[in-house]
Motif scaffolding. Structure first.
Motif, PDB file in Angstrom:
ATOM      1  N   UNK A  39      90.502  58.996  86.707  1.00 15.22           N
ATOM      2  CA  UNK A  39      89.141  59.748  87.004  1.00 15.22           C
ATOM      3  C   UNK A  39      88.914  61.156  85.867  1.00 15.22           C
ATOM      4  N   UNK A  40      90.606  62.085  85.289  1.00 14.95           N
ATOM      5  CA  UNK A  40      89.439  62.799  84.720  1.00 14.95           C
ATOM      6  C   UNK A  40      90.080  62.861  82.770  1.00 14.95           C
ATOM      7  N   UNK A  41      89.200  63.309  83.601  1.00 18.20           N
ATOM      8  CA  UNK A  41      88.732  63.443  81.298  1.00 18.20           C
ATOM      9  C   UNK A  41      89.550  63.645  80.250  1.00 18.20           C
ATOM     10  N   UNK A  42      90.131  62.980  78.870  1.00 13.88           N
ATOM     11  CA  UNK A  42      90.912  63.121  77.910  1.00 13.88           C
ATOM     12  C   UNK A  42      90.683  64.488  77.040  1.00 13.88           C
ATOM     13  N   UNK A  43      89.714  65.000  77.686  1.00 16.44           N
ATOM     14  CA  UNK A  43      89.006  66.139  76.695  1.00 16.44           C
ATOM     15  C   UNK A  43      89.351  67.142  77.892  1.00 16.44           C
ATOM     16  N   UNK A  44      89.686  67.438  78.819  1.00 16.76           N
ATOM     17  CA  UNK A  44      89.704  68.017  79.638  1.00 16.76           C
ATOM     18  C   UNK A  44      91.438  68.372  79.620  1.00 16.76           C
ATOM     19  N   UNK A  45      92.302  66.976  79.759  1.00 15.70           N
ATOM     20  CA  UNK A  45      94.223  66.508  79.848  1.00 15.70           C
ATOM     21  C   UNK A  45      94.784  67.406  78.547  1.00 15.70           C
ATOM     22  N   UNK A  46      93.533  67.597  77.860  1.00 18.20           N
ATOM     23  CA  UNK A  46      93.762  67.951  76.151  1.00 18.20           C
ATOM     24  C   UNK A  46      93.627  69.577  76.058  1.00 18.20           C
ATOM     25  N   UNK A  51      81.162  66.810  75.045  1.00 19.52           N
ATOM     26  CA  UNK A  51      80.841  66.326  75.105  1.00 19.52           C
ATOM     27  C   UNK A  51      80.882  64.874  75.366  1.00 19.52           C
ATOM     28  N   UNK A  52      81.404  64.102  74.806  1.00 17.22           N
ATOM     29  CA  UNK A  52      81.706  63.117  75.141  1.00 17.22           C
ATOM     30  C   UNK A  52      82.962  62.447  76.635  1.00 17.22           C
ATOM     31  N   UNK A  53      81.854  61.305  77.141  1.00 14.89           N
ATOM     32  CA  UNK A  53      83.030  61.657  78.547  1.00 14.89           C
ATOM     33  C   UNK A  53      84.273  61.163  78.842  1.00 14.89           C
ATOM     34  N   UNK A  54      84.877  59.689  78.407  1.00 19.10           N
ATOM     35  CA  UNK A  54      86.661  60.180  78.074  1.00 19.10           C
ATOM     36  C   UNK A  54      87.433  60.046  79.483  1.00 19.10           C
ATOM     37  N   UNK A  55      86.533  59.345  80.147  1.00 18.79           N
ATOM     38  CA  UNK A  55      87.268  59.481  81.664  1.00 18.79           C
ATOM     39  C   UNK A  55      88.173  58.255  82.043  1.00 18.79           C
ATOM     40  N   UNK A  56      89.041  58.407  82.686  1.00 20.53           N
ATOM     41  CA  UNK A  56      90.364  57.445  82.204  1.00 20.53           C
ATOM     42  C   UNK A  56      90.546  56.714  84.329  1.00 20.53           C
ATOM     43  N   UNK A  57      90.905  55.596  83.068  1.00 24.24           N
ATOM     44  CA  UNK A  57      90.940  54.706  84.655  1.00 24.24           C
ATOM     45  C   UNK A  57      92.426  54.180  84.707  1.00 24.24           C
ATOM     46  N   UNK A  58      92.303  53.366  85.940  1.00 18.54           N
ATOM     47  CA  UNK A  58      93.424  52.804  86.332  1.00 18.54           C
ATOM     48  C   UNK A  58      92.657  51.612  86.460  1.00 18.54           C
ATOM     49  N   UNK A  59      93.634  50.017  85.745  1.00 23.81           N
ATOM     50  CA  UNK A  59      93.751  48.620  85.751  1.00 23.81           C
ATOM     51  C   UNK A  59      93.932  48.455  87.185  1.00 23.81           C
ATOM     52  N   UNK A  60      94.591  49.215  87.478  1.00 24.35           N
ATOM     53  CA  UNK A  60      94.559  48.510  89.565  1.00 24.35           C
ATOM     54  C   UNK A  60      93.749  49.019  90.350  1.00 24.35           C
ATOM     55  N   UNK A  61      92.984  49.427  89.976  1.00 24.05           N
ATOM     56  CA  UNK A  61      91.653  50.227  91.077  1.00 24.05           C
ATOM     57  C   UNK A  61      90.043  49.755  90.866  1.00 24.05           C
ATOM     58  N   UNK A  62      90.375  49.441  88.857  1.00 23.18           N
ATOM     59  CA  UNK A  62      88.660  49.479  88.168  1.00 23.18           C
ATOM     60  C   UNK A  62      89.000  47.885  87.308  1.00 23.18           C
ATOM     61  N   UNK A  63      88.239  47.087  87.435  1.00 22.88           N
ATOM     62  CA  UNK A  63      88.429  45.502  86.717  1.00 22.88           C
ATOM     63  C   UNK A  63      87.927  46.806  85.576  1.00 22.88           C
ATOM     64  N   UNK A  64      87.733  45.173  84.517  1.00 22.37           N
ATOM     65  CA  UNK A  64      87.374  45.531  82.747  1.00 22.37           C
ATOM     66  C   UNK A  64      85.925  44.939  82.952  1.00 22.37           C
ATOM     67  N   UNK A  65      85.657  44.143  83.744  1.00 21.01           N
ATOM     68  CA  UNK A  65      84.097  43.966  83.875  1.00 21.01           C
ATOM     69  C   UNK A  65      83.529  45.196  84.541  1.00 21.01           C
TER      70      UNK A  65
END
Length: 249
Positions: A39-46, A51-65
């Motif tokens: 749930x952190x954003x990639x721009x924030x990470x760097x 303006x791009x969302x670039x949110x980071x998700x974990x496959x263990x908690x969020x399905x691709x669908x």
């Protein structure tokens, strides 16, 4: 063009940084196994403004669908593992989402799946997605065509922890129809990646060399591929398919 990126290791991070720099693309999300940056954003990470969302998700908690319902994309770029295609392939194809895979060591089972998905959407695969190394491969095939009898050796160098022969070196050997035993591998320090094709003529030697100085080279390759796939119809493509029109003068 809205992008979803799968994999956020060293190379995935470098690719993400290049995508954020390019105004033609919008990095919608990153999917990775770890929950560390969830749930952190990639721009924030760097530490950059974007303006791009670039949110980071974990496959263990969020399905691709769930991810595609919430953040639809035009292209999925895969820098995860050879198993990653099973988590998103069928779903992406059913939604006509283009697939760009840069996985080095697919087995026959995964390659057959790529061919199957290509009946529904645009699929691109290259074990090395840097533009330079694919230009080397293109040039090497031309030289082999001119002198099919020449002696050829392939050298590849990578960082100390890389296991197995590089997928790129294997692809070069296959393209030039030479035995994989003629691939010489070096593992040392933090070498990003170097490939050399040696053509041994009786009284001269030709060497074609490509060296990745930084992993950002993979990001540049992704941008080149995505731009050239934008108007491609469904099917399975590789770098030769994209480069050939540039040489048709």
């Amino acid at each position: 063009m809205k992008i979803g990126l799968i994999g956020f290791g060293k190379t995935g991070k470098s690719v993400a940084s290049i995508l954020l720099e390019n105004k033609k693309f919008c990095l919608e999300w990153v999917l990775r196994q770890s929950t560390v940056l969830e749930h952190r954003s990639v721009p924030e990470f760097f530490g950059i403004q974007s303006d791009e969302p670039g949110l980071i998700y974990s496959s263990s908690k969020t399905t691709m669908e769930e991810l595609l319902d919430k953040h639809p994309v035009n292209v999925i770029i895969d820098f995860s593992s050879n198993e990653g295609i099973y988590t998103y392939g069928e779903l992406a194809a059913s939604r006509n989402i283009k697939i760009i895979s840069a996985i080095s060591h697919y087995k026959d089972k995964e390659l057959q799946l790529l061919k199957k998905l290509a009946h529904k959407t645009t699929v691109f695969w290259s074990p090395n997605i840097t533009l330079g190394v694919n230009y080397l491969l293109f040039a090497a095939k031309f030289l082999k065509k001119i002198a099919p009898w020449v002696d050829i050796q392939v050298n590849e160098e990578h960082f100390k922890m890389k296991q197995g022969t590089s997928g790129t070196a294997v692809k070069i050997a296959e393209a030039l129809d030479i035995d994989k035993e003629n691939i010489n591998s070096v593992r040392a320090g933090g070498i990003v990646g170097k490939h050399e094709v040696i053509f041994g003529f009786p009284y001269q030697t030709v060497r074609l060399i490509h060296e990745s100085i930084s992993r950002e080279a993979f990001g540049n390759g992704v941008v080149f591929v995505a731009e050239n796939l934008e108007h491609k119809q469904k099917g399975l493509y590789n770098f030769e398919d994209i480069l050939t029109p540039y040489f048709a003068v």
